[in-house]
Enzyme design. Structure first.
Site, short mmCIF file in Angstrom:
data_model
loop_
_atom_site.label_atom_id
_atom_site.label_comp_id
_atom_site.label_asym_id
_atom_site.label_seq_id
_atom_site.Cartn_x
_atom_site.Cartn_y
_atom_site.Cartn_z
N VAL A 141 47.64 30.06 37.04
CA VAL A 141 47.87 31.00 35.93
C VAL A 141 48.72 32.15 36.48
O VAL A 141 48.44 32.72 37.53
CB VAL A 141 46.55 31.55 35.38
CG1 VAL A 141 46.82 32.47 34.19
CG2 VAL A 141 45.64 30.41 34.97
N LYS B 256 49.65 29.72 31.61
CA LYS B 256 48.82 28.69 32.27
C LYS B 256 49.62 27.40 32.35
O LYS B 256 50.04 26.85 31.33
CB LYS B 256 47.53 28.50 31.48
CG LYS B 256 46.59 27.46 32.09
CD LYS B 256 45.16 27.61 31.63
CE LYS B 256 45.00 27.50 30.14
NZ LYS B 256 43.58 27.48 29.75
N ASP C 139 31.69 25.96 28.13
CA ASP C 139 32.02 26.45 29.47
C ASP C 139 32.03 27.97 29.51
O ASP C 139 32.93 28.58 30.09
CB ASP C 139 33.36 25.88 29.93
CG ASP C 139 33.54 25.98 31.45
OD1 ASP C 139 32.52 26.07 32.15
OD2 ASP C 139 34.69 25.97 31.92
#
Length: 830
Positions: A528, A542, A639
């Site tokens: 990134v 990204k 996540d």
């Protein structure tokens, strides 16, 4: 003037004497005795040597035990010859032998060395090893004349060797006690077998009881799932010796391997707070762990009923007797001229080495050829799994004691299958291949037609870019149609310009050709970078790494989801780049970086005041509530973690990384996956163990985040041998009415005590073991912001103590994936 001098000399003499005495407590020198009421204690107080009576017995034995747990004896000297009265004495004979004497000075036990030692001294080491050496020699293992580690009882301690010394012919193995009251050698032994490849066996007398192996180059066959989280298995093999040992990764962790009188091997870890032992592994523990339960040419699976199933190409010998009292036999005879091939059987414990051949100099392809040209060869496998696999083991007789693993910790074997056995499979493959080709042709034609309609006189886009955009648009439309009809589905459809596209040249210029100076971090997706567009806007870029195992599916998933989501606590995506084979996402830049950068830094955490942490906690909760309840489709993030919470200039939190998120439609509340991905420490137990995820999975992750934000402690850090993680520490403090001690000390003078206690209570409710016991995010937000809402008392959280963590270790664990700013994790295929 003389008195102070004399006083100083006397004080120094007293100090010297006391120092020598303290050092001498771990050693026994010539002429000294260790009698029944005396002990030796290792330098760090780990182990103690002395006399004991096991269980209800009145006999006395000389042994070594953990000082913290005197009833846990790890070595016994006089196993076969107990002392019948409390008058034993351990000393060093004039020839340098360690001897145990009874009341009449008769020798009960001796180290039985043949060489004389001029200045003998015995010492109890911190490893639990009692050694005999020359006092003037160096204190290294090479200088030991005798050591208890060479003569194990029923316990294998870290650093102990299980195996053979070829120079002396010594074999080191464990022997069980006869009973809890009798430490004399029992019926069971635990030993390293070095026939063909190293294996570890439990024997009952001469009968094979259970087998672990063979050594794969990394671990023993089935190994212990998750063993690399607790200890490192080591096999040493050279011309002088071959042995197995293990070393604990965490030095404060006290562990051992013990062979019980019933023939079961147990791996135990000391629970400091409860002052007791926890069993983290035991064998044999189920039907399939006993040797040859399913007889020959079959595989045993504990998750199937019946447990036994013939291998491919085999059938039960008698159709009238299928209770596995007889072996499986070939379905068809093989004359070696009918095109025999091999069928791969993965994630298993390899069969026993009864009739085998080993060639470590050839590769797997050569191994297949060797086996194929020998009609007696039944199967083959690599002898070493490291480096992609090497060496060759071939089986020529019956295949016995194969066990199927439930996770991917086993090895692979290739079973010979005759041409007649392959016939039906070949026909099936023909059909499958035909269908696949038809689908590919049809899809290609549709794509071609769609592209022709799109260009209509306009300049064509690059082929890769055009196809990817079409694939993304089709995925969005298809996904929308799954969850709604009519107008609702239409909202998801886009024209060619539905999503801003950036050229690769502009992205390269924005990042100074992806300069290392602009790199913010790296995750499973790739690096990134910070960039600046031509209009001066700062962005986070990204870029999918070329070597990444992730690709189009994850890329589409993140774009499809994040373009649907509009909330001030969710990161905003600005566009993408798909030129020249690249897959790049462009986000709004978050100058505050990620939450973990502040929380877990001893200096930067001081920038997070109590008010800032409250704002972050409530912002995260608002963002998750939007995903679960207020967005156009219900989203499960899967996540949530500190590195995926980005902060702007005003420390407002924004949730990022939707690469593994899942959409739910209609009244769908939960789903199941066989591919578990995520970050260890944040996953709920039902997801980590069973692949089941729902909105309550995100609630669990939020509970972990909440505790980390209040304490500035990582959940996965080691706090004590009882709780192992932050959840356990929080629970222990809560039970003891000391929950305020969980708070980061930098908040000492500014935190609101009632609010702190409320937040900890809510966090513990979020991390309950059972998903139905956890609140929804709307309830969480209400409890956090409304002091009038009554809170239920929490129960013990998931993974807060050793046994539950062990369950996780023995299940399918994903690799954690983290990055400082923007991350993406492996996506579950749909």
């Amino acid at each position: 003037m003389e008195n102070p001098v004399l006083f100083s000399i006397l004080s120094s003499f007293i100090f010297f004497c006391s120092f020598k005495f303290s050092i001498a407590t771990d050693t026994l020198s010539s002429g000294r005795f260790i009698r029944d009421d005396e002990t030796l204690v290792s330098p760090s107080q780990n182990f103690e040597l002395g006399y004991f009576s096991p269980g209800n017995s009145k006999n006395r034995y000389l042994g070594i035990w953990y000082k913290k747990s005197p009833e846990t004896v790890v070595w016994v000297a006089n196993r076969n010859n107990p002392i019948v009265d409390p008058h034993g004495a351990l000393t060093i004979s004039k020839y340098g032998n360690l001897v145990l004497l009874n009341e009449t000075n008769g020798i009960i036990w001796s180290s039985n060395i043949s060489e004389n030692i001029e200045n003998p001294v015995a010492q109890l080491l911190d490893t639990g090893n009692l050694v005999l050496r020359d006092n003037f020699s160096s204190n290294s293992s090479e200088s030991y004349i005798w050591q208890s580690f060479d003569y194990p009882s029923d316990t294998l301690l870290p650093g102990m060797k299980l195996g053979w010394d070829f120079k002396t012919g010594l074999q080191r193995y464990l022997t069980s006690w006869k009973s809890a009251d009798d430490p004399s050698p029992g019926n069971f032994t635990y030993r390293l077998d070095i026939h063909v490849l190293p294996q570890i066996w439990i024997y009952q007398g001469s009968k094979k009881l259970s087998r672990t192996g063979p050594w794969s180059g990394v671990y023993f066959g089935l190994g212990v799932p998750g063993s690399n989280f607790l200890f490192e298995p080591i096999l040493v093999q050279n011309e002088d010796e071959i042995y197995y040992k293990y070393e604990s990764y965490n030095n404060p962790m006290i562990m051992m391997l013990k062979l019980k009188p019933v023939g079961q091997i147990q791996r135990l870890i000391w629970n400091e707070r409860n002052t007791g032992w926890e069993i983290v592994f035991k064998a044999p523990g189920d039907f399939c762990e006993y040797y040859g339960q399913c007889r020959a040419n079959s595989v045993c699976s504990v998750d199937k009923s019946p447990n036994c199933e013939c291998l491919g190409g085999f059938k039960v010998e008698s159709q009238h007797n299928q209770n596995w009292s007889t072996a499986c036999v070939r379905s068809h005879s093989s004359d070696c001229k009918s095109g025999d091939r091999f069928m791969k059987l993965a994630d298993i414990k390899l069969p026993d080495f009864l009739e085998v051949s080993l060639n470590e100099s050839i590769n797997l392809k050569e191994c297949e050829a060797e086996c194929l040209k020998n009609c007696s060869c039944r199967a083959y496998a690599p002898s070493n799994v490291t480096g992609g696999g090497s060496g060759c083991v071939t089986w020529y007789g019956n295949l016995i004691d194969i066990r199927k693993r439930q996770s991917n910790t086993g090895l692979s074997i290739y079973i010979r299958v005759s041409a007649s056995d392959q016939g039906s499979k070949k026909r099936l493959w023909v059909v499958v291949v035909f269908v696949i080709l038809a689908v590919v042709v049809l899809a290609s034609f549709c794509i071609y037609c769609q592209r022709k309609r799109k260009v209509k006189g306009k300049e064509k886009m690059e082929t890769c870019q055009d196809m990817l955009l079409f694939d993304i648009n089709m995925s969005i439309t298809t996904r929308a149609n799954e969850f709604g009809k009519g107008d609702r589905a239409e909202k998801f459809k886009r024209k060619d310009s539905w999503f801003p596209l950036f050229s690769f040249a502009s992205i390269s210029a924005a990042t100074d050709n992806f300069s290392i100076r602009n790199k913010l971090g790296e995750g499973g997706f790739g690096p990134v970078y910070k960039g600046e567009l031509l209009n001066g806007q700062e962005v986070a870029i990204k870029r999918l790494a070329s070597q990444s195992g992730q690709g189009l599916e994850e890329f589409k998933n993140e774009m499809m989801l994040i373009t649907k989501l509009q909330h001030r606590n969710l990161v905003r995506i600005l566009g993408c780049c798909i030129e020249q084979g690249e897959k790049i996402l462009i986000y709004e830049y978050m100058p505050g970086k990620s939450l973990d950068v502040f929380l877990f830094d001893p200096i930067k955490k001081g920038l997070l005041s109590w008010g800032t942490r409250v704002k972050i906690i409530e912002g995260i909760a608002q963002g998750i509530l939007y995903l679960h309840q207020h967005s156009r489709v219900r989203i499960i993030h899967r996540d949530l973690k500190a590195s995926n919470i980005l902060l702007d200039n005003d420390m407002n939190p924004k949730i990022s990384d939707f690469g593994m998120a899942r959409m739910f439609g209609g009244d769908e509340l939960q789903a199941n996956t066989k591919r578990i991905v995520g970050t260890y420490g944040y996953m709920s137990p039902e997801y980590a163990l069973d692949g089941l995820f729902s909105i309550k999975s995100d609630v669990f992750s939020f509970g972990v985040l909440l505790l980390e934000t209040l304490s500035s402690k990582k959940n996965t850090s080691f706090y004590n041998t009882d709780s192992l993680n932050l959840l356990g520490l929080a629970w222990d403090l809560w039970k003891e009415d000391k929950a305020q001690e969980l708070m980061d000390p930098v908040l000492q003078n500014e935190a609101s005590f009632p609010m702190l206690m409320r937040y900890i209570n809510v966090a513990l409710l979020c991390v309950q073991e059972n998903a139905e016991d956890r609140p929804t995010m709307s309830e969480v937000l209400s409890m956090l912001t409304n002091e009038l809402v009554n809170l239920n008392p929490p129960r013990q959280p998931a993974f807060s103590y050793l046994r539950s963590v062990t369950n996780l270790l023995t299940s399918r664990l994903p690799e954690p994936c983290s990055v400082n700013d923007v991350t993406i994790s492996v996506t579950d295929g749909r």
